[in-house]
Design an enzyme around this catalytic site. Structure first.
Site, PDB file in Angstrom:
ATOM      1  N   ASP A  41       1.067  -0.791  -0.560  1.00  0.00           N
ATOM      2  CA  ASP A  41      -0.151  -0.010   0.298  1.00  0.00           C
ATOM      3  C   ASP A  41       0.465   1.087   0.125  1.00  0.00           C
ATOM      4  O   ASP A  41       2.042   1.258   0.264  1.00  0.00           O
ATOM      5  CB  ASP A  41      -0.916  -0.010   1.455  1.00  0.00           C
ATOM      6  CG  ASP A  41      -2.348   1.261   0.778  1.00  0.00           C
ATOM      7  OD1 ASP A  41      -3.467   0.045   0.384  1.00  0.00           O
ATOM      8  OD2 ASP A  41      -2.003   2.321   0.493  1.00  0.00           O
ATOM      9  N   ASP A  47       4.938   2.846  -4.018  1.00  0.00           N
ATOM     10  CA  ASP A  47       3.757   3.842  -5.001  1.00  0.00           C
ATOM     11  C   ASP A  47       3.710   3.358  -6.214  1.00  0.00           C
ATOM     12  O   ASP A  47       4.939   3.308  -6.643  1.00  0.00           O
ATOM     13  CB  ASP A  47       3.976   5.711  -4.930  1.00  0.00           C
ATOM     14  CG  ASP A  47       3.214   5.974  -5.773  1.00  0.00           C
ATOM     15  OD1 ASP A  47       2.549   5.819  -6.431  1.00  0.00           O
ATOM     16  OD2 ASP A  47       3.129   7.717  -6.063  1.00  0.00           O
ATOM     17  N   ASN A 103      -3.518  -4.351  -8.242  1.00  0.00           N
ATOM     18  CA  ASN A 103      -5.403  -4.186  -7.590  1.00  0.00           C
ATOM     19  C   ASN A 103      -4.886  -2.772  -7.254  1.00  0.00           C
ATOM     20  O   ASN A 103      -6.349  -1.844  -6.873  1.00  0.00           O
ATOM     21  CB  ASN A 103      -5.473  -4.761  -6.354  1.00  0.00           C
ATOM     22  CG  ASN A 103      -6.840  -4.205  -5.467  1.00  0.00           C
ATOM     23  OD1 ASN A 103      -7.919  -4.458  -5.957  1.00  0.00           O
ATOM     24  ND2 ASN A 103      -6.692  -3.331  -4.059  1.00  0.00           N
ATOM     25  N   TYR A 129     -10.301   7.672 -16.287  1.00  0.00           N
ATOM     26  CA  TYR A 129      -9.788   6.047 -15.775  1.00  0.00           C
ATOM     27  C   TYR A 129     -10.427   4.837 -16.154  1.00  0.00           C
ATOM     28  O   TYR A 129      -9.773   3.905 -16.557  1.00  0.00           O
ATOM     29  CB  TYR A 129     -10.722   6.414 -14.692  1.00  0.00           C
ATOM     30  CG  TYR A 129     -11.203   4.696 -13.489  1.00  0.00           C
ATOM     31  CD1 TYR A 129      -9.978   4.805 -12.861  1.00  0.00           C
ATOM     32  CD2 TYR A 129     -11.866   4.583 -13.703  1.00  0.00           C
ATOM     33  CE1 TYR A 129     -10.121   3.454 -11.923  1.00  0.00           C
ATOM     34  CE2 TYR A 129     -12.464   2.967 -12.685  1.00  0.00           C
ATOM     35  CZ  TYR A 129     -11.688   2.870 -12.258  1.00  0.00           C
ATOM     36  OH  TYR A 129     -11.135   1.594 -11.462  1.00  0.00           O
ATOM     37  N   LYS A 159      -8.211   1.790 -17.295  1.00  0.00           N
ATOM     38  CA  LYS A 159      -8.513   0.117 -16.870  1.00  0.00           C
ATOM     39  C   LYS A 159      -8.100  -0.486 -18.254  1.00  0.00           C
ATOM     40  O   LYS A 159      -8.028  -1.460 -18.175  1.00  0.00           O
ATOM     41  CB  LYS A 159      -9.959   0.420 -16.531  1.00  0.00           C
ATOM     42  CG  LYS A 159      -9.583   0.925 -15.464  1.00  0.00           C
ATOM     43  CD  LYS A 159      -8.314  -0.063 -13.812  1.00  0.00           C
ATOM     44  CE  LYS A 159      -8.949   0.066 -12.297  1.00  0.00           C
ATOM     45  NZ  LYS A 159      -8.135  -0.711 -11.088  1.00  0.00           N
TER      46      LYS A 159
END
Length: 265
Positions: free
Chosen positions: A42, A68, A95, A168, A172
């Protein structure tokens, strides 16, 4: 009796695993039969540490690493540290998503009223993050000649298209196309690459958006055949299948886990 969901001793790296869907994926892979342990990534170390401690508390193996994923050098260092401390990565779950570690205050504007400095917050995590992490684990997977599993969480925004989420959705969709090409390159090495496309899922971000607005939630769920938000477990179940020996002859695919919001042909 053979457990077809056995992970075969593979270590999993789950990015963006400090909360929500990523957290559940990490917990489930750590608890699966044949798990070699989970690297919990994370960009907020405290969140990663909390999930890693949940895993250790029930006897699993876990390593928390801050990174990151849009930072190529940091990702390479993370993969090297993971291999040193827990073992070589045999399952990668891309993820990490949304707008990254430092989202711009202008994200809510139409994309044509912003510019690359805003667009890159989505592209950096959702496309370059996937490329960075995949590139970091492939050499080790090839050297071992599999079995390796690469699983990328995308969004139905990339399949259906959502007004207001153009950048976005594009990032994706790019990640899905990247996975298809990766699957063709790596199949001969015993490595599979697939995507899971998700829709409205009960995560902290969704809860913040819909909290206190039951009418908006009702209108949203009218688009779903199964009229409830997805749960992180719904996504983690598919990821566990794709990470396991049961999926050894499946690659280059996109699996919608979306309550019937959209269909796959």
């Amino acid at each position: 009796m053979t457990d077809i969901l056995d992970l075969g001793g593979r270590v999993a790296l789950v990015t963006g695993a400090g909360q929500g869907v990523g957290r559940q994926i990490a917990l489930q892979l750590a608890a699966a039969k044949g798990s070699g342990g989970v690297v919990v990534n994370d960009y907020v170390l405290a969140r990663a540490e909390a999930v890693a401690e949940e895993i250790r508390a029930v006897g699993g193996k876990a390593l928390a690493l801050q990174c990151d994923v849009s930072d190529h050098a940091a990702v390479k260092a993370m993969a090297a540290q993971a291999a040193k401390d827990l073992g070589p990565i045999g399952v990668l779950v891309n993820n990490a998503g949304n707008a990254g570690a430092t989202p711009s205050a202008e994200l809510g504007k139409p994309f044509w009223e912003t510019g690359p400095e805003v667009w890159n917050s989505f592209i950096g995590v959702n496309l370059y993050g996937v490329i960075n992490c995949t590139a970091a684990v492939i050499p080790g997977m090839i050297a071992r000649q599999g079995p390796g599993r690469i699983i990328t969480i995308i969004s139905d925004a990339s399949r259906w298209g959502d007004a207001g989420l153009e950048i976005y959705a594009g990032a994706k969709a790019g990640a899905a196309g990247f996975m298809r090409s990766v699957s063709r390159s790596l199949g001969r090495h015993g490595i599979t690459a697939n995507c899971v496309a998700i829709a409205l899922t009960d995560t902290p971000a969704v809860q913040r958006t819909l909290q206190g607005d039951p009418e908006r939630l009702k209108r949203t769920l009218e688009k779903y055949i199964i009229r409830r938000p997805g749960q992180p477990e719904d996504i983690a179940n598919m990821v566990q299948f794709l990470a396991s020996d049961a999926s050894s002859w499946i690659t280059g695919q996109v699996y919608p886990v979306n309550g019937g919001f959209s269909f796959a042909l």
